[in-house]
Design a protein around this motif. Structure first.
Motif, PDB file in Angstrom:
ATOM      1  N   SER A 460       0.825  -1.207   0.000  1.00  0.00           N
ATOM      2  CA  SER A 460       0.000   0.000   0.000  1.00  0.00           C
ATOM      3  C   SER A 460       0.866   1.268   0.000  1.00  0.00           C
ATOM      4  O   SER A 460       0.526   2.248  -0.652  1.00  0.00           O
ATOM      5  N   VAL A 461       2.004   1.236   0.701  1.00  0.00           N
ATOM      6  CA  VAL A 461       2.886   2.420   0.712  1.00  0.00           C
ATOM      7  C   VAL A 461       3.486   2.633  -0.674  1.00  0.00           C
ATOM      8  O   VAL A 461       3.523   3.758  -1.182  1.00  0.00           O
ATOM      9  N   TRP A 462       3.875   1.546  -1.315  1.00  0.00           N
ATOM     10  CA  TRP A 462       4.487   1.650  -2.642  1.00  0.00           C
ATOM     11  C   TRP A 462       3.461   2.230  -3.637  1.00  0.00           C
ATOM     12  O   TRP A 462       3.791   3.040  -4.476  1.00  0.00           O
ATOM     13  N   GLU A 463       2.217   1.780  -3.494  1.00  0.00           N
ATOM     14  CA  GLU A 463       1.157   2.277  -4.381  1.00  0.00           C
ATOM     15  C   GLU A 463       0.930   3.772  -4.132  1.00  0.00           C
ATOM     16  O   GLU A 463       0.763   4.551  -5.077  1.00  0.00           O
ATOM     17  N   LEU A 464       0.968   4.127  -2.872  1.00  0.00           N
ATOM     18  CA  LEU A 464       0.790   5.540  -2.493  1.00  0.00           C
ATOM     19  C   LEU A 464       1.890   6.401  -3.115  1.00  0.00           C
ATOM     20  O   LEU A 464       1.629   7.456  -3.703  1.00  0.00           O
ATOM     21  N   VAL A 465       3.128   5.912  -3.001  1.00  0.00           N
ATOM     22  CA  VAL A 465       4.270   6.672  -3.532  1.00  0.00           C
ATOM     23  C   VAL A 465       4.196   6.738  -5.061  1.00  0.00           C
ATOM     24  O   VAL A 465       4.456   7.780  -5.672  1.00  0.00           O
ATOM     25  N   LEU A 466       3.816   5.607  -5.673  1.00  0.00           N
ATOM     26  CA  LEU A 466       3.710   5.588  -7.141  1.00  0.00           C
ATOM     27  C   LEU A 466       2.675   6.606  -7.614  1.00  0.00           C
ATOM     28  O   LEU A 466       2.906   7.359  -8.562  1.00  0.00           O
ATOM     29  N   ASN A 467       1.533   6.644  -6.945  1.00  0.00           N
ATOM     30  CA  ASN A 467       0.495   7.610  -7.301  1.00  0.00           C
ATOM     31  C   ASN A 467       0.991   9.032  -7.123  1.00  0.00           C
ATOM     32  O   ASN A 467       0.696   9.910  -7.934  1.00  0.00           O
ATOM     33  N   HIS A 468       1.738   9.226  -6.040  1.00  0.00           N
ATOM     34  CA  HIS A 468       2.336  10.534  -5.768  1.00  0.00           C
ATOM     35  C   HIS A 468       3.288  10.911  -6.912  1.00  0.00           C
ATOM     36  O   HIS A 468       3.333  12.063  -7.362  1.00  0.00           O
ATOM     37  N   MET A 469       4.012   9.924  -7.397  1.00  0.00           N
ATOM     38  CA  MET A 469       4.958  10.171  -8.501  1.00  0.00           C
ATOM     39  C   MET A 469       4.221  10.545  -9.784  1.00  0.00           C
ATOM     40  O   MET A 469       4.642  11.436 -10.514  1.00  0.00           O
ATOM     41  N   TYR A 470       3.118   9.825 -10.053  1.00  0.00           N
ATOM     42  CA  TYR A 470       2.318  10.167 -11.243  1.00  0.00           C
ATOM     43  C   TYR A 470       1.840  11.612 -11.143  1.00  0.00           C
ATOM     44  O   TYR A 470       1.884  12.365 -12.107  1.00  0.00           O
ATOM     45  N   HIS A 471       1.384  11.970  -9.952  1.00  0.00           N
ATOM     46  CA  HIS A 471       0.874  13.326  -9.740  1.00  0.00           C
ATOM     47  C   HIS A 471       2.006  14.343  -9.952  1.00  0.00           C
ATOM     48  O   HIS A 471       1.826  15.355 -10.629  1.00  0.00           O
ATOM     49  N   ALA A 472       3.173  14.044  -9.387  1.00  0.00           N
ATOM     50  CA  ALA A 472       4.313  14.960  -9.516  1.00  0.00           C
ATOM     51  C   ALA A 472       4.752  15.078 -10.973  1.00  0.00           C
ATOM     52  O   ALA A 472       5.068  16.174 -11.449  1.00  0.00           O
ATOM     53  N   ALA A 473       4.745  13.930 -11.688  1.00  0.00           N
ATOM     54  CA  ALA A 473       5.146  13.954 -13.107  1.00  0.00           C
ATOM     55  C   ALA A 473       4.145  14.775 -13.924  1.00  0.00           C
ATOM     56  O   ALA A 473       4.533  15.542 -14.812  1.00  0.00           O
ATOM     57  N   LEU A 474       2.876  14.611 -13.602  1.00  0.00           N
ATOM     58  CA  LEU A 474       1.837  15.392 -14.295  1.00  0.00           C
ATOM     59  C   LEU A 474       2.068  16.883 -14.043  1.00  0.00           C
ATOM     60  O   LEU A 474       2.032  17.698 -14.976  1.00  0.00           O
ATOM     61  N   ASN A 475       2.327  17.213 -12.787  1.00  0.00           N
ATOM     62  CA  ASN A 475       2.561  18.617 -12.437  1.00  0.00           C
ATOM     63  C   ASN A 475       3.791  19.180 -13.151  1.00  0.00           C
ATOM     64  O   ASN A 475       3.768  20.316 -13.618  1.00  0.00           O
ATOM     65  N   LEU A 476       4.848  18.377 -13.235  1.00  0.00           N
ATOM     66  CA  LEU A 476       6.051  18.839 -13.940  1.00  0.00           C
ATOM     67  C   LEU A 476       5.729  19.090 -15.411  1.00  0.00           C
ATOM     68  O   LEU A 476       6.136  20.097 -15.987  1.00  0.00           O
ATOM     69  N   ASN A 477       4.969  18.156 -16.004  1.00  0.00           N
ATOM     70  CA  ASN A 477       4.574  18.334 -17.411  1.00  0.00           C
ATOM     71  C   ASN A 477       3.781  19.618 -17.601  1.00  0.00           C
ATOM     72  O   ASN A 477       4.008  20.371 -18.549  1.00  0.00           O
ATOM     73  N   LEU A 478       2.821  19.840 -16.689  1.00  0.00           N
ATOM     74  CA  LEU A 478       1.975  21.026 -16.808  1.00  0.00           C
ATOM     75  C   LEU A 478       2.787  22.301 -16.612  1.00  0.00           C
ATOM     76  O   LEU A 478       2.575  23.300 -17.303  1.00  0.00           O
ATOM     77  N   LYS A 479       3.719  22.242 -15.669  1.00  0.00           N
ATOM     78  CA  LYS A 479       4.542  23.427 -15.398  1.00  0.00           C
ATOM     79  C   LYS A 479       5.438  23.718 -16.601  1.00  0.00           C
ATOM     80  O   LYS A 479       5.642  24.879 -16.972  1.00  0.00           O
ATOM     81  N   ILE A 480       5.975  22.652 -17.200  1.00  0.00           N
ATOM     82  CA  ILE A 480       6.826  22.848 -18.391  1.00  0.00           C
ATOM     83  C   ILE A 480       6.000  23.516 -19.497  1.00  0.00           C
ATOM     84  O   ILE A 480       6.435  24.494 -20.111  1.00  0.00           O
ATOM     85  N   ALA A 481       4.791  22.995 -19.722  1.00  0.00           N
ATOM     86  CA  ALA A 481       3.919  23.565 -20.758  1.00  0.00           C
ATOM     87  C   ALA A 481       3.618  25.033 -20.446  1.00  0.00           C
ATOM     88  O   ALA A 481       3.604  25.880 -21.347  1.00  0.00           O
ATOM     89  N   HIS A 482       3.397  25.309 -19.180  1.00  0.00           N
ATOM     90  CA  HIS A 482       3.076  26.677 -18.764  1.00  0.00           C
ATOM     91  C   HIS A 482       4.265  27.607 -19.017  1.00  0.00           C
ATOM     92  O   HIS A 482       4.106  28.731 -19.514  1.00  0.00           O
ATOM     93  N   ILE A 483       5.463  27.109 -18.725  1.00  0.00           N
ATOM     94  CA  ILE A 483       6.662  27.937 -18.925  1.00  0.00           C
ATOM     95  C   ILE A 483       6.918  28.167 -20.418  1.00  0.00           C
ATOM     96  O   ILE A 483       7.315  29.255 -20.829  1.00  0.00           O
ATOM     97  N   VAL A 484       6.634  27.133 -21.220  1.00  0.00           N
ATOM     98  CA  VAL A 484       6.791  27.295 -22.676  1.00  0.00           C
ATOM     99  C   VAL A 484       5.874  28.416 -23.160  1.00  0.00           C
ATOM    100  O   VAL A 484       6.277  29.279 -23.954  1.00  0.00           O
ATOM    101  N   GLU A 485       4.648  28.415 -22.667  1.00  0.00           N
ATOM    102  CA  GLU A 485       3.702  29.475 -23.040  1.00  0.00           C
ATOM    103  C   GLU A 485       4.230  30.840 -22.614  1.00  0.00           C
ATOM    104  O   GLU A 485       4.183  31.801 -23.381  1.00  0.00           O
ATOM    105  N   GLN A 486       4.743  30.895 -21.393  1.00  0.00           N
ATOM    106  CA  GLN A 486       5.288  32.162 -20.887  1.00  0.00           C
ATOM    107  C   GLN A 486       6.473  32.634 -21.731  1.00  0.00           C
ATOM    108  O   GLN A 486       6.626  33.824 -21.979  1.00  0.00           O
ATOM    109  N   GLU A 487       7.272  31.656 -22.181  1.00  0.00           N
ATOM    110  CA  GLU A 487       8.436  32.008 -23.016  1.00  0.00           C
ATOM    111  C   GLU A 487       7.999  32.714 -24.289  1.00  0.00           C
ATOM    112  O   GLU A 487       8.636  33.648 -24.754  1.00  0.00           O
ATOM    113  N   HIS A 488       6.863  32.232 -24.859  1.00  0.00           N
ATOM    114  CA  HIS A 488       6.333  32.885 -26.068  1.00  0.00           C
ATOM    115  C   HIS A 488       5.867  34.295 -25.758  1.00  0.00           C
ATOM    116  O   HIS A 488       6.030  35.208 -26.548  1.00  0.00           O
ATOM    117  N   GLU A 489       5.270  34.437 -24.569  1.00  0.00           N
ATOM    118  CA  GLU A 489       4.695  35.730 -24.210  1.00  0.00           C
ATOM    119  C   GLU A 489       5.764  36.799 -23.965  1.00  0.00           C
ATOM    120  O   GLU A 489       5.563  37.961 -24.274  1.00  0.00           O
TER     121      GLU A 489
END
Lengths: 524, 237
Positions: A460-489
């Motif tokens: 259960s702890v491993w599953e919790l951490v894995l889910n946390h990692m998915y969430h963190a990876a999603l956030n990193l992806n979104l932040k990268i996309a956001h910064i790319v947009e800002q770079e254009h601006e």
């Protein structure tokens, strides 16, 4: 072929045993909501790029027509999200769930199949029924592999050279290609003649093809002979996988209907080539295991482990086996391995915990990679506990992981040299955040006394951490996309742009590293 | 005829079952109760409950018993605020005192830290050492004024292994293990060789974010507007 058939067989078996609705739930449960969100986000961002030829997609963010961009991209997002959320579905079911028209769904599915993100297969409707139903299943792992294309290219570049990297790049960019398309793409990309003739490429890539692609290509040929090509799932016309790739150019999303000329070149028996992801996972697993062992046990141990993994056939259940002769040969071929004697190699193999056996007068060594992978997983979770809860919590958590059974509060406090009250507070905090399992026991002696027992429930702890990692990876992806947009601006402000570029690089590097950890928990 | 009260130093040997002669009824009641609890001691509130005596009587009697050197107050590590009493002839049990690493109800961190440093130093010097080696080296150094058992050193060394300052392994009897019998448990320093590897998840803000459960792509808390990210990336515009 074996792999694909086993997926299908496993699905049919499960379907028979537990029923369709529960199977869908199972697919979702295995991945977790954050994993699904990450996969959908990857599809959205990647296919946003792939269909960039659509003028709507090139609009700047301040354009009033910008929202229309999402109409195109969101179709893929909807289909993929729907399949990930609900499990395996037919074309009609996807259309109903996504509220898209049948041709729209069909087009979206074709792109996803082309890119190995969706698997289609036929299921007999019922006993006695002639027509079969085509089902579509999202391939979660393959979608996530899209996040690690740069890593896969780096592996091929290092192991097989730049020419092979070019070939793989084509396959990753287009999902799957015929041999001719591969050759044309590679030669047109390097007109200076590094890739001279198709025969040269074939020769030079033979080891790659042999090791990494042959099985996949064969499976494709068989796999797609069963896919229905028309929008109606009842059609019994067998066709090849549809191609809309004009080599060297970006794909056109809205012109998915195949160019007749291209279609003519693809005969029914044409072999399609694609990247063999399990092989790449194996390569990445080797890299992670060798790095871990090298840091824990020294350079020699790293060399010997690399040699045994490379000398063995692909790891089955994380177990590798090779003869001492093969290991010796592989060790000698490595930098730093040339000076190692046979006796030294044997000692290192023992230190690694390899078991030896004799078959046909040859001594074989077997190594369980699982223990190294578990060590990597422990390191990751322990380090998270150290950063979030501090040194004393780290000591307590490591004790509980090592014990693997219920331990009483006072005993934990004594072994870890943490004040009893502090230990109680730490244990409560860890339990509250689902890192620990707690059991209350009442002892009746001179008076009633409550005792608290604690344990780390790894699954259960491993599953919790894995889910946390998915969430963190999603956030990193979104932040990268956001910064790319800002770079254009802030195109005009050089200083800000530079700062954003640096930030994006930090985020991208962090994502690559996080993905390494994610694979340790999910793929290895 | 007046009788002088017996001085504390003249009272009978503690092991003797004879009752102290000059105890009043409440004192006798309390003393018997405290003594019956042996090395576990008893909390004043429990005494009041069990004897049914008034508050002021209990307080006064306890004071008198203490003056007569029949009982002593002890600190219970679990409830430092509560007053516990125990007959003088008993030493507080591990449950009450917290064990050998506790002094006056507090963990003796200074002593523990000295021992930790000494253990690490001796293991580093020897590269690979058994627990006997470490213990003998500490005893021979004569730095400590108190005696230290091998069991105590073992407890310290095991805690060091949990901190990844050292590692516990089995000797192979060859190479760096040549001084240790094969198969024997020994310890090796991890300093300089391997530090606790920073986990990838914990190095990014999301890994340690207290608001991660409320974070959604388009919510109030989202990666686009995340203050932790901006602080981490030093984005201040």
């Amino acid at each position: 072929m074996k792999g694909q058939l086993s997926v299908k067989n496993a699905y049919c078996f499960l379907k028979e045993r537990i029923g369709r609705s529960r199977l869908s739930t199972l697919a979702v449960a295995m991945v977790g909501q954050h994993g699904i969100n990450l996969a959908v986000s990857l599809i959205t961002s990647h296919f946003g790029d792939l269909v960039a030829v659509c003028p709507l997609l090139l609009l700047p963010s301040f354009s009033p027509l910008r929202p229309l961009r999402f109409l195109v991209v969101s179709r893929m997002q909807k289909i993929c999200g729907c399949l990930l959320q609900r499990g395996t579905l037919s074309l009609q079911e996807i259309a109903r769930a996504t509220e898209l028209s049948n041709p729209q769904v069909k087009n979206g599915l074709l792109v996803l199949i082309q890119h190995n993100c969706v698997q289609a297969f036929s299921v007999p409707r019922a006993a006695g029924a002639v027509k079969a139903v085509t089902q579509y299943m999202a391939l979660f792992d393959n979608i996530l592999h899209r996040m690690r294309f740069s890593k896969l290219l780096a592996i091929v570049r290092e192991d097989l050279g730049a020419q092979c990297e070019t070939l793989l790049e084509g396959l990753l960019q287009h999902g799957r290609l015929t041999f001719d398309q591969l050759v044309v793409r590679a030669t047109s990309k390097k007109p200076e003649g590094r890739l001279t003739t198709p025969l040269d490429i074939m020769d030079e890539t033979l080891s790659l093809e042999k090791q990494a692609m042959r099985a996949a290509a064969l499976s494709d040929a068989e796999r797609f002979s069963e896919i229905m090509s028309t929008g109606t799932e009842d059609s019994d016309v067998k066709t090849e996988d549809k191609q809309d790739v004009s080599v060297g150019a970006k794909r056109k999303f809205e012109v998915l209907e195949m160019d007749e000329e291209v279609q003519a070149t693809i005969t029914e028996n044409e072999v399609l080539w694609r990247a063999n992801f399990p092989k790449f996972v194996h390569c990445l697993k080797k890299k992670v295991c060798v790095e871990n062992v090298r840091s824990r046990m020294g350079l020699d141990a790293g060399v010997v482990l690399e040699a045994i993994i490379e000398s063995s056939d692909e790891a089955k259940d994380n177990s590798v086996k090779a003869s001492i002769d093969c290991i010796l040969e592989a060790v000698r071929g490595k930098p730093g391995g040339i000076s190692m004697t046979l006796e030294h190699i044997r000692i290192v193999l023992d230190q690694l915990g390899c078991s030896s056996s004799t078959e046909d007068c040859n001594v074989f060594y077997t190594m369980e990679l699982q223990s190294i992978i578990e060590s990597c997983q422990n390191d990751e979770v322990e380090s998270l506990v150290l950063t979030r809860y501090g040194k004393e919590a780290y000591r307590i958590f490591r004790l509980l992981i090592r014990k693997g059974s219920l331990v009483e509060t006072d005993q934990i406090s004594d072994i870890t040299f943490v004040e009893k009250k502090t230990a109680q507070a730490i244990l409560y905090k860890l339990w509250n955040d689902d890192f620990l399992y707690m059991q209350k026991v009442i002892s009746i002696g001179t008076g009633q006394m409550q005792h608290f027992l604690w344990k780390v429930e790894k699954d259960s702890v491993w599953e919790l951490v894995l889910n946390h990692m998915y969430h963190a990876a999603l956030n990193l992806n979104l932040k990268i996309a956001h910064i790319v947009e800002q770079e254009h601006e802030v195109r005009q402000a050089q200083e800000k742009r530079e700062q954003l570029r640096k930030s994006r690089m930090i985020l991208e590097l962090s994502l690559l590293k996080l993905d390494d950890a994610l694979m340790v928990f999910h793929n290895f | 005829m007046s009788r002088l009260p017996p001085l504390p130093q003249k009272r009978p040997h503690p092991d003797s079952q004879a009752q102290p002669p000059s105890l009043s009824e409440p004192e006798r009641k309390l003393y018997e109760l405290i003594k019956s609890r042996t090395n576990m001691g008893i909390w004043t509130a429990d005494m009041k409950k069990e004897t049914g005596l008034q508050n002021n009587v209990v307080t006064k009697s306890l004071k008198l018993l203490q003056n007569k050197n029949l009982i002593k107050d002890v600190v219970n590590v679990h409830n430092k605020g509560r007053k516990y009493y125990m007959a003088v002839e008993f030493e507080p049990s591990k449950e009450v005192s917290g064990g050998s690493w506790y002094a006056d109800g507090n963990l003796d961190t200074d002593f523990i830290n000295i021992l930790r440093r000494m253990c690490v130093k001796h293991i580093e010097e020897r590269k690979v050492a058994t627990i006997e080696d470490v213990w003998k080296a500490i005893v021979a150094s004569r730095v400590l004024k108190v005696e230290c058992s091998m069991q105590q050193i073992l407890e310290i060394v095991r805690a060091l292994a949990l901190d990844k300052e050292i590692e516990e392994l089995k000797s192979t009897g060859v190479g760096e293990f040549s001084n240790v019998q094969a198969g024997k448990i020994c310890y090796r320093s991890l300093r300089g060789n391997q530090v606790a590897r920073a986990g990838y998840l914990s190095t990014i803000p999301c890994g340690v974010c207290p608001r991660i459960s409320e974070c959604t792509p388009d919510g109030v808390i989202s990666p686009k507007t995340c203050v932790y990210y901006n602080k981490w990336l030093k984005l201040d515009f």
